[in-house]
Design an enzyme around this catalytic site. Sequence first.
Site, short mmCIF file in Angstrom:
data_model
loop_
_atom_site.label_atom_id
_atom_site.label_comp_id
_atom_site.label_asym_id
_atom_site.label_seq_id
_atom_site.Cartn_x
_atom_site.Cartn_y
_atom_site.Cartn_z
N ASN A 171 0.88 -1.17 0.00
CA ASN A 171 0.00 0.00 0.00
C ASN A 171 0.92 1.22 0.00
O ASN A 171 1.57 1.50 1.01
CB ASN A 171 -0.90 0.00 1.24
CG ASN A 171 -1.80 1.22 1.30
OD1 ASN A 171 -1.63 2.18 0.56
ND2 ASN A 171 -2.77 1.18 2.19
N ARG A 197 6.13 1.29 2.46
CA ARG A 197 7.16 1.99 1.66
C ARG A 197 8.56 1.65 2.17
O ARG A 197 9.48 1.43 1.39
CB ARG A 197 6.93 3.50 1.69
CG ARG A 197 5.70 3.95 0.91
CD ARG A 197 5.67 5.46 0.72
NE ARG A 197 5.85 6.23 1.93
CZ ARG A 197 4.87 6.62 2.74
NH1 ARG A 197 3.62 6.30 2.48
NH2 ARG A 197 5.14 7.34 3.83
N LYS A 222 0.49 4.22 0.38
CA LYS A 222 0.17 5.25 1.37
C LYS A 222 0.69 4.89 2.77
O LYS A 222 0.65 5.73 3.66
CB LYS A 222 -1.34 5.49 1.43
CG LYS A 222 -1.88 6.10 0.16
CD LYS A 222 -3.37 6.35 0.28
CE LYS A 222 -3.89 6.97 -1.02
NZ LYS A 222 -5.33 7.21 -0.97
N CYS A 223 1.17 3.68 2.94
CA CYS A 223 1.61 3.19 4.25
C CYS A 223 3.13 3.34 4.37
O CYS A 223 3.88 2.80 3.55
CB CYS A 223 1.21 1.73 4.40
SG CYS A 223 1.92 0.90 5.83
N SER A 224 3.59 4.03 5.39
CA SER A 224 5.03 4.25 5.55
C SER A 224 5.77 2.94 5.81
O SER A 224 6.89 2.76 5.31
CB SER A 224 5.31 5.25 6.66
OG SER A 224 4.86 4.77 7.91
#
Length: 113
Positions: free
Chosen positions: A8, A15, A10-12
């Site tokens: 995802n 990432r 948007k998920c740190s």
Amino acid sequence: MDATIYHNPKCSTSRNALAQLREAGIEPTVVKYLDTPYTREQLTELLADAGLTPSQAVRKREGLYKELDLADKTDEEIFEAMLEHPILVERPFVVTAKGTRLTRPIAKLGEII
């Protein structure tokens, strides 16, 4: 090494896991599971290979978790909710030849790369 990350953007944590894979010289297959939701077979296999139950792999901080009252549901009911609403699946799952991990905390990634 072949690897797949269920990602995802948007998920740190997701990432960071992707960045760590790349820093290790691994260019993984990236599956954006919110765009391409899990099949029943995929999610069943990921959970089994990671040694997790649906209640261990559900995002309890997700608003939908409370909205659907999943705290009082069975693992089977949670699993069905995860299939219907993939945002409920904790992330990221990473799969390599060394195993499958829900890489939370991120240090779990080191177990399989």
